[in-house]
Design a protein around this motif. Structure first.
Motif, mmCIF file in Angstrom:
data_model
loop_
_atom_site.group_PDB
_atom_site.id
_atom_site.type_symbol
_atom_site.label_atom_id
_atom_site.label_comp_id
_atom_site.label_asym_id
_atom_site.label_seq_id
_atom_site.Cartn_x
_atom_site.Cartn_y
_atom_site.Cartn_z
ATOM 1 N N LEU A 11 13.383 3.958 -3.309
ATOM 2 C CA LEU A 11 11.914 3.980 -3.380
ATOM 3 C C LEU A 11 11.416 4.572 -4.700
ATOM 4 O O LEU A 11 10.398 4.127 -5.227
ATOM 5 N N SER A 12 12.137 5.564 -5.250
ATOM 6 C CA SER A 12 11.616 6.076 -6.535
ATOM 7 C C SER A 12 11.769 5.029 -7.628
ATOM 8 O O SER A 12 10.932 4.967 -8.522
ATOM 9 N N LEU A 13 12.817 4.194 -7.535
ATOM 10 C CA LEU A 13 12.913 3.096 -8.507
ATOM 11 C C LEU A 13 11.778 2.095 -8.300
ATOM 12 O O LEU A 13 11.108 1.686 -9.250
ATOM 13 N N LEU A 14 11.566 1.712 -7.032
ATOM 14 C CA LEU A 14 10.525 0.710 -6.747
ATOM 15 C C LEU A 14 9.133 1.239 -7.084
ATOM 16 O O LEU A 14 8.225 0.482 -7.402
ATOM 17 N N ALA A 15 8.963 2.562 -7.006
ATOM 18 C CA ALA A 15 7.645 3.151 -7.268
ATOM 19 C C ALA A 15 7.458 3.498 -8.732
ATOM 20 O O ALA A 15 6.398 3.969 -9.121
ATOM 21 N N SER A 16 8.510 3.283 -9.554
ATOM 22 C CA SER A 16 8.308 3.607 -10.966
ATOM 23 C C SER A 16 7.438 2.524 -11.603
ATOM 24 O O SER A 16 7.220 1.460 -11.039
ATOM 25 N N ASP A 17 6.916 2.849 -12.761
ATOM 26 C CA ASP A 17 5.882 2.003 -13.352
ATOM 27 C C ASP A 17 6.282 1.589 -14.764
ATOM 28 O O ASP A 17 6.299 2.439 -15.655
ATOM 29 N N ALA B 24 -7.854 5.299 0.826
ATOM 30 C CA ALA B 24 -6.892 4.815 -0.168
ATOM 31 C C ALA B 24 -7.285 3.430 -0.635
ATOM 32 O O ALA B 24 -7.254 3.124 -1.824
ATOM 33 N N ARG B 25 -7.701 2.565 0.330
ATOM 34 C CA ARG B 25 -8.063 1.189 -0.041
ATOM 35 C C ARG B 25 -9.300 1.183 -0.910
ATOM 36 O O ARG B 25 -9.399 0.432 -1.874
ATOM 37 N N GLN B 26 -10.223 2.064 -0.576
ATOM 38 C CA GLN B 26 -11.464 2.096 -1.364
ATOM 39 C C GLN B 26 -11.172 2.577 -2.790
ATOM 40 O O GLN B 26 -11.654 1.997 -3.754
ATOM 41 N N THR B 27 -10.358 3.642 -2.888
ATOM 42 C CA THR B 27 -10.032 4.171 -4.208
ATOM 43 C C THR B 27 -9.396 3.096 -5.066
ATOM 44 O O THR B 27 -9.721 2.927 -6.229
ATOM 45 N N ARG B 28 -8.474 2.316 -4.446
ATOM 46 C CA ARG B 28 -7.789 1.292 -5.239
ATOM 47 C C ARG B 28 -8.717 0.157 -5.617
ATOM 48 O O ARG B 28 -8.661 -0.365 -6.719
ATOM 49 N N VAL C 266 0.859 14.566 1.286
ATOM 50 C CA VAL C 266 1.439 14.040 2.524
ATOM 51 C C VAL C 266 2.568 13.058 2.204
ATOM 52 O O VAL C 266 3.653 13.117 2.796
ATOM 53 N N PHE C 267 2.334 12.179 1.242
ATOM 54 C CA PHE C 267 3.369 11.197 0.888
ATOM 55 C C PHE C 267 4.592 11.878 0.283
ATOM 56 O O PHE C 267 5.724 11.491 0.557
ATOM 57 N N ARG C 268 4.379 12.898 -0.545
ATOM 58 C CA ARG C 268 5.542 13.598 -1.117
ATOM 59 C C ARG C 268 6.332 14.310 -0.036
ATOM 60 O O ARG C 268 7.565 14.279 -0.035
ATOM 61 N N ALA C 269 5.611 14.932 0.900
ATOM 62 C CA ALA C 269 6.303 15.636 1.985
ATOM 63 C C ALA C 269 7.118 14.644 2.809
ATOM 64 O O ALA C 269 8.261 14.918 3.198
ATOM 65 N N ALA C 270 6.537 13.457 3.089
ATOM 66 C CA ALA C 270 7.249 12.445 3.879
ATOM 67 C C ALA C 270 8.447 11.916 3.089
ATOM 68 O O ALA C 270 9.551 11.787 3.626
ATOM 69 N N PHE C 271 8.220 11.646 1.819
ATOM 70 C CA PHE C 271 9.279 11.110 0.956
ATOM 71 C C PHE C 271 10.468 12.064 0.913
ATOM 72 O O PHE C 271 11.626 11.637 0.990
ATOM 73 N N GLU D 93 0.834 -1.214 0.000
ATOM 74 C CA GLU D 93 0.000 0.000 0.000
ATOM 75 C C GLU D 93 0.864 1.258 0.000
ATOM 76 O O GLU D 93 0.572 2.232 -0.700
ATOM 77 N N LEU D 94 1.936 1.211 0.802
ATOM 78 C CA LEU D 94 2.826 2.375 0.844
ATOM 79 C C LEU D 94 3.419 2.640 -0.529
ATOM 80 O O LEU D 94 3.459 3.777 -0.991
ATOM 81 N N LEU D 95 3.876 1.578 -1.180
ATOM 82 C CA LEU D 95 4.482 1.757 -2.506
ATOM 83 C C LEU D 95 3.460 2.254 -3.525
ATOM 84 O O LEU D 95 3.773 3.098 -4.355
ATOM 85 N N ALA D 96 2.242 1.729 -3.423
ATOM 86 C CA ALA D 96 1.207 2.158 -4.375
ATOM 87 C C ALA D 96 0.886 3.639 -4.179
ATOM 88 O O ALA D 96 0.737 4.396 -5.150
ATOM 89 N N GLU D 97 0.777 4.079 -2.919
ATOM 90 C CA GLU D 97 0.496 5.492 -2.641
ATOM 91 C C GLU D 97 1.652 6.367 -3.118
ATOM 92 O O GLU D 97 1.456 7.433 -3.696
ATOM 93 N N LEU D 98 2.869 5.890 -2.843
ATOM 94 C CA LEU D 98 4.054 6.663 -3.239
ATOM 95 C C LEU D 98 4.128 6.774 -4.763
ATOM 96 O O LEU D 98 4.478 7.818 -5.314
ATOM 97 N N ARG D 99 3.772 5.671 -5.424
ATOM 98 C CA ARG D 99 3.792 5.673 -6.895
ATOM 99 C C ARG D 99 2.854 6.762 -7.414
ATOM 100 O O ARG D 99 3.230 7.570 -8.255
ATOM 101 N N GLN D 100 1.632 6.787 -6.873
ATOM 102 C CA GLN D 100 0.652 7.810 -7.281
ATOM 103 C C GLN D 100 1.168 9.215 -6.986
ATOM 104 O O GLN D 100 1.062 10.116 -7.810
ATOM 105 N N ALA D 101 1.722 9.381 -5.787
ATOM 106 C CA ALA D 101 2.151 10.713 -5.327
ATOM 107 C C ALA D 101 3.280 11.249 -6.201
ATOM 108 O O ALA D 101 3.276 12.414 -6.594
#
Lengths: 151, 204
Positions: B141-147, B196-200, B125-130, A9-17
């Motif tokens: 994490l930016s590699l793992l979060a790439s698509d 977040a879970r509902q959106t997904r 919030v996630f960008r600020a934390a990141f 979930e964290l990775l999915a949110e981060l991906r979107q962000a």
């Protein structure tokens, strides 16, 4: 369902962000940052009290609807400025009617000075394309600034 | 999340003319404004026009926002209104036929806007934390979060770390993200995770 974010979930949110941030063109962000320079501290601001668009904004854009004429009213305690788009021109009137100096302040260009006649009427031609505001100074030393307008 | 004290502090400082606070507000919410313009299928010039108007209006209003924490919602509805304006003006200027109904931009309803605002707030919030994570974690994490995410061998080559240490690094970095004050404040608020879970699950 647990109350903690799973790794996935964290990775999915981060991906979107991160994707949302990457999608924004840098020029869009830079222009937004520059907007603070237009902050006014002590001018008498005229508030937007009527916008013909606001009356129809809730309705979706449909083909059958006739193109509407844009009309706006800005009100301050001492005077009102009425604006209406007519073709390529912007017509305005100061109420109560009186002679005044109108300063057109486009956000990305030099100021232009326009005279309002004895009954407060003025014409701006061509109508500004980008965001602008009007400053209205009367002989009775009323000095009013409208909010930002984009036609 | 709606009463995020960070947002309230930023709004107060920006209203007093603090440029750093203003820039941070822009960095946080420009993606929200942009995503709504995209939703209405505006081109770059039109979106730029909408963006300028929205931010200028905010400069004007920021001192008078009754609820600073409602800023994202204000930005979303103002952007939506300006998008409508642009679509109408286009129609007035170009005397062309409008596209058939099925090619018109989707009519956004209040639910869509609300969901978009919540998603954009989570994004901020996630960008600020990141951004507060150590650089090693940000790179991984930016590699793992790439698509789509690259394989471990590729990550190993890109970051110069052994394949065997990527798994533990991933767990450690994600845990830092999870325990960051920003993300932790979302987890406290079940609306954050539940939303977040509902959106997904809706496949959005």
């Amino acid at each position: 369902m647990s109350d903690a974010w799973t790794d996935e979930e964290l990775l999915a949110e981060l991906r979107q962000a991160l994707k949302a941030r990457q999608a924004v063109p840098p020029g869009f962000v830079e222009a937004a940052k520059g907007a603070l320079a237009w902050r006014t501290i002590d001018a008498e601001l005229a508030q937007l009290t009527y916008d013909s668009l606001a009356a129809t904004e809730a309705a979706p854009v449909t083909r059958s609807e006739p193109a509407s004429i844009r009309a706006l009213t800005f009100t301050s305690p001492r005077l009102t400025i009425e604006l209406e788009v007519a073709g390529d021109s912007l017509l305005g009137q100061v109420v109560p009617p009186q002679a005044a100096t109108i300063r057109l302040q486009p956000q990305d260009g030099p100021e232009a000075v326009i005279a309002a006649d004895q009954i407060g009427c003025f014409v701006i031609q061509p109508a500004p394309r980008g965001p602008f505001r009007l400053r209205c100074q009367t002989d009775a030393s009323v000095d009013v600034l409208t909010g930002w307008i984009t036609l | 999340m709606r009463d995020d004290p960070v947002v309230i502090a930023l709004v107060d400082r920006a209203a007093a003319g603090d440029e750093g606070a203003w820039n941070e507000i822009v960095d946080r919410y420009a993606p929200l404004v942009w995503s709504i313009c995209t939703r209405y299928q505006l081109g770059y010039e039109e979106a730029h026009d909408v963006g300028q108007t929205v931010w200028l209006l905010l400069v004007e209003k920021i001192g008078g926002l009754r609820e600073p924490a409602a800023l994202p919602g204000w930005l979303a509805t103002t952007t939506q209104r300006e998008c409508f304006r642009v679509l109408r003006v286009e129609r007035r200027h170009e005397h062309t036929e409008l596209p058939p109904e099925d090619q018109m931009p989707p009519d956004p309803d209040a639910t869509m806007i609300e969901e978009q605002v919540l998603a954009a707030e989570r994004g901020a919030v996630f960008r600020a934390a990141f951004d507060t994570l150590p650089s090693g974690c940000r790179a991984l994490l930016s590699l793992l979060a790439s698509d789509p995410p690259p394989g471990y061998a590729e990550i190993s080559a890109a970051l110069g770390v052994a394949v065997g240490s990527i798994g533990p690094m991933r767990a450690r970095c994600l845990d830092r993200l999870r325990r960051s004050p920003q993300v932790a404040s979302l987890a406290d608020n079940t609306a954050g995770i539940a939303g977040a879970r509902q959106t997904r699950s809706e496949g959005a």
